[in-house]
Write an enzyme that holds these catalytic residues in place. Structure first.
Site, mmCIF file in Angstrom:
data_model
loop_
_atom_site.group_PDB
_atom_site.id
_atom_site.type_symbol
_atom_site.label_atom_id
_atom_site.label_comp_id
_atom_site.label_asym_id
_atom_site.label_seq_id
_atom_site.Cartn_x
_atom_site.Cartn_y
_atom_site.Cartn_z
ATOM 1 N N CYS A 50 41.655 23.259 77.873
ATOM 2 C CA CYS A 50 40.546 23.060 78.825
ATOM 3 C C CYS A 50 39.357 22.320 78.222
ATOM 4 O O CYS A 50 38.487 21.843 78.953
ATOM 5 C CB CYS A 50 40.103 24.405 79.388
ATOM 6 S SG CYS A 50 41.440 25.276 80.201
ATOM 7 N N HIS A 99 32.842 24.237 82.102
ATOM 8 C CA HIS A 99 34.258 24.316 82.445
ATOM 9 C C HIS A 99 34.379 25.343 83.570
ATOM 10 O O HIS A 99 33.845 26.457 83.472
ATOM 11 C CB HIS A 99 35.073 24.712 81.216
ATOM 12 C CG HIS A 99 36.490 25.043 81.548
ATOM 13 N ND1 HIS A 99 37.266 24.233 82.345
ATOM 14 C CD2 HIS A 99 37.261 26.113 81.209
ATOM 15 C CE1 HIS A 99 38.449 24.786 82.483
ATOM 16 N NE2 HIS A 99 38.478 25.923 81.807
ATOM 17 N N ASN A 147 40.267 26.860 88.328
ATOM 18 C CA ASN A 147 40.244 26.317 86.964
ATOM 19 C C ASN A 147 41.355 25.277 86.845
ATOM 20 O O ASN A 147 42.536 25.621 86.876
ATOM 21 C CB ASN A 147 40.454 27.472 85.981
ATOM 22 C CG ASN A 147 40.486 27.020 84.529
ATOM 23 O OD1 ASN A 147 40.592 25.825 84.241
ATOM 24 N ND2 ASN A 147 40.408 27.971 83.620
HETATM 25 N N1 COA Z 1 43.488 41.503 91.930
HETATM 26 C C1 COA Z 1 43.191 42.823 91.858
HETATM 27 N N2 COA Z 1 43.048 43.473 90.706
HETATM 28 C C2 COA Z 1 43.207 42.760 89.571
HETATM 29 C C3 COA Z 1 43.521 41.382 89.576
HETATM 30 C C4 COA Z 1 43.666 40.770 90.821
HETATM 31 N N3 COA Z 1 43.953 39.468 90.957
HETATM 32 N N4 COA Z 1 43.622 40.956 88.312
HETATM 33 C C5 COA Z 1 43.371 42.006 87.530
HETATM 34 N N5 COA Z 1 43.128 43.094 88.297
HETATM 35 C C6 COA Z 1 42.851 44.451 87.896
HETATM 36 C C7 COA Z 1 43.299 44.729 86.489
HETATM 37 O O1 COA Z 1 44.690 45.030 86.500
HETATM 38 C C8 COA Z 1 42.453 45.931 86.140
HETATM 39 O O2 COA Z 1 43.049 47.071 86.687
HETATM 40 P P1 COA Z 1 43.076 48.453 85.858
HETATM 41 O O3 COA Z 1 41.625 48.794 85.638
HETATM 42 O O4 COA Z 1 43.785 49.356 86.788
HETATM 43 O O5 COA Z 1 43.787 48.131 84.600
HETATM 44 C C9 COA Z 1 41.156 45.652 86.903
HETATM 45 O O6 COA Z 1 41.457 44.661 87.881
HETATM 46 C C10 COA Z 1 40.033 45.153 86.047
HETATM 47 O O7 COA Z 1 40.575 44.204 85.216
HETATM 48 P P2 COA Z 1 39.686 43.478 84.188
HETATM 49 O O8 COA Z 1 40.547 42.736 83.230
HETATM 50 O O9 COA Z 1 38.652 44.418 83.693
HETATM 51 O O10 COA Z 1 38.950 42.438 85.146
HETATM 52 P P3 COA Z 1 37.832 41.454 84.733
HETATM 53 O O11 COA Z 1 36.590 41.825 85.394
HETATM 54 O O12 COA Z 1 37.781 41.202 83.253
HETATM 55 O O13 COA Z 1 38.366 40.125 85.407
HETATM 56 C C11 COA Z 1 39.441 38.081 84.789
HETATM 57 C C12 COA Z 1 39.595 39.583 85.006
HETATM 58 C C13 COA Z 1 40.769 37.522 84.328
HETATM 59 C C14 COA Z 1 39.061 37.454 86.123
HETATM 60 C C15 COA Z 1 38.323 37.815 83.739
HETATM 61 O O14 COA Z 1 38.556 38.621 82.596
HETATM 62 C C16 COA Z 1 38.247 36.399 83.330
HETATM 63 O O15 COA Z 1 37.952 35.534 84.119
HETATM 64 N N6 COA Z 1 38.457 36.089 82.043
HETATM 65 C C17 COA Z 1 38.408 34.749 81.547
HETATM 66 C C18 COA Z 1 39.692 34.059 81.901
HETATM 67 C C19 COA Z 1 39.604 32.571 81.746
HETATM 68 O O16 COA Z 1 38.606 31.977 82.044
HETATM 69 N N7 COA Z 1 40.689 31.951 81.284
HETATM 70 C C20 COA Z 1 40.823 30.557 81.144
HETATM 71 C C21 COA Z 1 39.900 30.022 80.120
HETATM 72 S S1 COA Z 1 40.107 28.312 79.922
#
Ligand code: COA
Length: 305
Positions: free
Chosen positions: A106, A232, A262
């Site tokens: 990215c 990004h 993204n």
């Molecule tokens: N729908 C519903 N629930 C979801 C879900 C979805 N699409 N994806 C994850 N969850 C759940 C998880 O399973 C977790 O459940 P649990 O508590 O029962 O285990 C809960 O939501 C919270 O998950 P968590 O990982 O704490 O969520 P978060 O607030 O960190 O959000 C992301 C998850 C992936 C959106 C976030 O961490 C993120 O954006 N990270 C950066 C990713 C990124 O930018 N990657 C590319 C970089 S180039």
């Protein structure tokens, strides 16, 4: 040498995948996706539409422009060789200039801009085309709710040109390789590569580096804020966490992710093209572009439009 972006174009595939569509594919809700990511919909290429097709559609309107080199940032090229860059030249009957791909996931487009600037500084080239393109949909496990809601496909392109005007251009790049396993593709039993990430770790790294890079840019601008910032386009909460430390009006920040998701290496040039079309950027504006991604790579470019 002074350089500036003189041309910009982009391409998004026709199919729109909404959050509602995703609720029929995985255990998620429209509310969860918007609240946790800020993304409402994304564009997805047809299975038959290749990464090269996406790039060609973006570059097509600029194919007649004189260029001295072509750099394509992508992680998702279908073949290891030849590179996408040489295929673009061939398909669009463009000049036979040096052409190559770079893979910094990215962060690739920002790295491409830094190479373009350095080439122009060398005095050997005057106009360098930089493409950012990725087809994430090919590398998404559509049964994995942790990743499938985040990504989309697309392509964007700029031409960076030598100019006699006095223009700001600065870049800052790095790689925190200790975290290279936190964002990667993994092969399944059939040899297909799927995206795998530690979302929370990536989130924190992105915010930490984003804050540092905004601070560095403000230092470079002698304490002034950039006129427009393109992060990004990974997650609205990442962007909002970074800017919460600074007094930056929301209309000075790109949120292209709302309808694009993204798009990896394409995210910054797509957001730039949108901002130009919406007149959010005007000539003379100091634009800060900040990227992060697998590696864990990070980088920024501060330039005057
Ligand atoms: N729908 C519903 N629930 C979801 C879900 C979805 N699409 N994806 C994850 N969850 C759940 C998880 O399973 C977790 O459940 P649990 O508590 O029962 O285990 C809960 O939501 C919270 O998950 P968590 O990982 O704490 O969520 P978060 O607030 O960190 O959000 C992301 C998850 C992936 C959106 C976030 O961490 C993120 O954006 N990270 C950066 C990713 C990124 O930018 N990657 C590319 C970089 S180039």
């Amino acid at each position: 040498m002074n350089v500036k972006i003189t041309h910009c174009a982009s391409y998004l595939p026709k199919t729109i995948l909404t959050n509602k569509d995703l609720t029929t594919m995985v255990d998620t809700t429209e509310e969860w996706i918007v609240k946790r990511t800020g993304i409402k919909s994304r564009y997805i290429a047809d299975p038959s539409e290749t990464v090269l097709d996406l790039a060609i559609n973006a570059v097509d309107s600029l194919k007649g422009e004189a260029i001295d080199a072509l750099i394509v940032a992508t992680y998702s090229a279908e073949e290891r060789m030849p590179n996408i860059a040489s295929k673009i030249l061939n398909k669009l009957n463009m000049p036979k200039v040096p052409a190559f791909d770079i893979n910094v996931a990215c962060s690739g487009f920002v790295y491409g801009l830094s190479i373009a600037k350095t080439y122009i500084d060398s005095g050997k080239f005057e106009r360098v085309m930089v493409v950012g393109v990725d087809k994430n949909s090919k590398h998404i496990d559509w049964t994995d709710r942790n990743t499938c809601c985040l990504f989309g496909d697309g392509a964007g392109v700029v031409i960076v040109s030598k100019t006699d005007d006095n223009k700001v251009f600065d870049f800052d790049l790095g790689c925190d390789c200790e975290f290279s396993d936190d964002l990667k593709t993994e092969k399944n039993a059939f040899g297909d590569e799927y995206l795998d990430m530690n979302g929370k770790k990536v989130f924190k790294l992105a915010v930490n580096y984003g804050e540092k890079l905004v601070k560095n840019a403000i230092d470079t601008l002698n304490g002034n804020l950039p006129d427009y910032i393109i992060f990004h386009q990974a997650n609205k909460r990442i962007i909002d966490s970074i800017v919460s430390d600074f007094d930056i009006p929301k209309d000075k920040i790109s949120y292209a992710l709302e309808h694009q998701g993204n798009t990896s290496a394409a995210s910054i040039p797509l957001a730039l093209d949108l901002a130009i079309k919406e007149s959010s950027i005007k000539p003379g504006d100091k634009i800060l572009m900040i990227a992060f991604g697998a590696g864990f790579s990070w980088g920024s470019v501060l330039l005057e439009y």
